[in-house]
Design a protein around this motif. Structure first.
Motif, short mmCIF file in Angstrom:
data_model
loop_
_atom_site.label_atom_id
_atom_site.label_comp_id
_atom_site.label_asym_id
_atom_site.label_seq_id
_atom_site.Cartn_x
_atom_site.Cartn_y
_atom_site.Cartn_z
N TRP A 17 118.59 10.70 39.15
CA TRP A 17 119.02 11.18 40.75
C TRP A 17 119.14 12.82 40.65
O TRP A 17 119.98 13.10 40.78
N VAL A 18 117.81 13.54 40.35
CA VAL A 18 118.57 14.95 40.36
C VAL A 18 118.09 15.69 41.31
O VAL A 18 116.66 15.96 41.82
N ASP A 19 118.91 16.56 41.82
CA ASP A 19 118.49 17.67 43.51
C ASP A 19 117.59 16.58 43.99
O ASP A 19 117.17 17.13 45.30
N GLY A 20 118.56 15.59 44.52
CA GLY A 20 117.26 14.67 45.87
C GLY A 20 116.43 14.19 45.14
O GLY A 20 115.59 13.24 46.54
N VAL A 21 115.75 13.27 44.07
CA VAL A 21 114.50 13.45 43.93
C VAL A 21 114.76 12.14 42.70
O VAL A 21 115.38 13.02 41.44
N TRP A 22 113.88 11.41 43.15
CA TRP A 22 114.51 10.54 41.52
C TRP A 22 112.81 10.95 40.63
O TRP A 22 111.79 11.09 40.82
N ARG A 23 113.15 11.26 38.82
CA ARG A 23 112.03 11.64 38.36
C ARG A 23 112.92 11.27 37.03
O ARG A 23 113.89 11.43 36.29
N GLU A 24 111.39 11.40 35.76
CA GLU A 24 111.37 11.52 34.26
C GLU A 24 112.65 12.81 34.43
O GLU A 24 112.43 13.53 34.62
N ALA A 25 113.89 12.25 33.80
CA ALA A 25 114.30 13.75 32.92
C ALA A 25 115.48 14.18 31.91
O ALA A 25 115.87 12.74 31.01
N SER A 26 115.58 14.88 31.17
CA SER A 26 116.71 15.19 29.93
C SER A 26 117.00 16.27 31.12
O SER A 26 117.42 17.45 31.46
N VAL A 27 118.29 15.92 30.47
CA VAL A 27 119.75 17.32 31.74
C VAL A 27 120.75 17.15 30.24
O VAL A 27 121.31 16.42 29.35
N SER A 28 120.74 18.06 29.68
CA SER A 28 121.13 18.98 29.11
C SER A 28 123.03 19.98 29.24
O SER A 28 122.81 20.31 30.75
#
Length: 472
Positions: A17-28
């Protein structure tokens, strides 16, 4: 392309849950903050590289703005070591501690420093503090001094608090406190029950048609306890808060709303432009009076858990925005106090048992379980319990996954069923209304400032309002 600077941690998830949207992500993450967000398979130079399994999602940490830790003074009820471990186990990365039931209460700067000294060495999640507004510290300069020392606002009771060292404000003192706080735009958070209404209910124990002849709050009968704290008690007190807002231009937050009959008053106040926010609690959204047995004082709280129809109206008010946030109101005690007056160790007398629900570790999962049953998405729960509570207390770097935010993260498996066993929980005393409840959601990992939280984790931060200039 590899990043030029080595990161402390990267967490990868197919659903974040990144910046208000669901997405695939790598969080560094580096130095406790999110410094980059990329694609799931982006190359990242990091000391620790974690990929969540597909059944887990990555969420911002929960911010619980209503927790009674009770240390110092009543640490046998709950302390910072046990409370913050329970928080981390439940995906809560920040708590804001209430000014009672510790001794001394947080009504002076000296008492605040005692709280901070107790919390600092042993807290594994970030901890902030509310101050208290009581008759003795109005007009003394203590409220401004606490504000300048970094408390997030001021708790006041409009009816007896249950502990002698934290007396309640009269209606006149409510206006006085709000006027004093309005000078520096301090936030008053209010336990809204009207003492005159409580006295009237106590004098009229047979208010309900056909009610049995029993004392208003005494004995084992849960029905009698609810009648002793009727809806009108909350509604009247909230009307007093609204009157004080209108008179002073101040800010107020109604704590632990249980009665849906006050919703029209709240809607009208917000439509008028008054600066009013409202919370409810997981137990009001989970349980109902019809299913609470006599002597089951693990469910006692003030205001009380009301009926099923009332509960559904609270859910509707959350969805439509009338109620702003959800917080646990974790208010534990010893088992002896929680079941006081009863015939055995598992049943109490509602007149004398301690009123408070132990639910810090379970609050997020309980609300998600109820939301899931009603077709409400997980991100709505995150909004009420993370982004919304962070905004309430003025912590803009919490409650979100975005570049520059605190690296407070939770790996959560939303579809995993869990049957609660109180003996498996981390808070100090083994009693909770959620014992044997079937909830959904498993917290697989909690990171606070990019560090995996747990009993061996280094102490987390003590927080102050960001606008104070006081170092955390």
């Amino acid at each position: 392309m590899a990043d030029a600077v080595r990161h402390d941690l990267v967490v990868r998830a197919r659903r974040a849950w990144v910046d208000g949207v669901w997405r695939e992500a790598s969080v560094s993450i580096r130095d406790g903050r999110v410094v980059a967000i990329g694609g799931l398979t982006d190359e990242v130079d990091a000391t620790v590289d974690v990929t969540l399994p597909d059944e887990q999602v990555l969420l911002p940490g929960i911010v619980d703005s209503h927790v009674h830790v009770n240390e110092p003074g009543r640490t046998e009820w709950e302390g910072f070591a046990t409370a913050t471990r329970a928080a981390a186990a439940g995906g809560v990365t920040t708590i804001v501690d209430m000014p009672l039931n510790s001794i001394p209460p947080t009504t002076t700067v000296d008492a605040l420093e005692q709280k901070r000294a107790a919390a600092g060495p042993q807290s594994v999640v970030d901890v902030g503090f509310w101050g208290g507004a009581i008759p003795a510290n109005l007009g003394t300069g203590d409220l401004r001094a606490l504000h300048e020392a970094g408390v997030f606002g001021f708790k006041a009771f409009l009816s007896p608090s249950g502990v002698d060292e934290f007396p309640h404000l009269s209606t006149e003192q409510l206006h006085q406190a709000m006027a004093e706080l309005a000078v520096f735009d301090g936030l008053l958070i209010v336990h809204a029950e009207d003492p005159d209404g409580l006295d009237a209910a106590a004098a009229s124990p047979t208010e309900a048609p056909g009610a049995p002849e029993v004392p208003a709050a005494g004995g084992a009968a849960y029905e009698a306890f609810v009648r002793s704290r009727p809806d009108v008690v909350e509604r009247t007190a909230i009307e007093h808060v609204v009157d004080a807002l209108r008179a002073t231009g101040g800010r107020a937050h109604v704590l632990h709303l249980s009665s849906a009959t006050a919703l029209d008053t709240i809607r009208a106040a917000k439509a008028e432009g008054l600066r009013l926010t409202v919370e409810t609690c997981p137990h009001y959204l989970t349980f109902d009076a019809e299913h609470i047995g006599d002597g089951a004082t693990q469910f006692k709280c003030c205001p009380p858990i009301r009926g099923e129809a009332n509960r559904e109206l609270l859910w509707q008010a959350l969805v439509d925005g009338t109620i702003d946030v959800v917080a646990s109101d974790h208010s534990p005690s010893t088992r002896e106090l929680k079941f006081a007056g009863g015939p055995d160790a598992a049943h109490g007398d509602f007149a004398v048992a301690w009123g408070g629900i132990s639910g810090l570790e379970l609050s997020f999962r309980a609300v998600w379980t109820g939301a899931r049953q009603r077709g409400i998405p997980l991100e709505a729960v995150v909004g009420w319990m993370s982004r919304g509570t962070a905004a309430l207390v003025g912590l803009p770097t919490k409650g979100r996954i975005s570049v520059g935010a605190d690296a407070d993260l939770v790996a959560f498996a939303p579809e995993t069923p869990v049957t609660i066993d109180v003996d498996d929980l981390s808070h100090r005393n083994p009693v909770t209304a959620y014992d044997d409840a079937r909830l959904f959601g498993e917290v697989a990992a909690t990171w606070v400032g990019g560090r995996l939280a747990g009993p061996s984790a280094p102490p987390a931060r003590l927080l102050v309002r960001p606008d104070t200039g006081v170092a955390s």
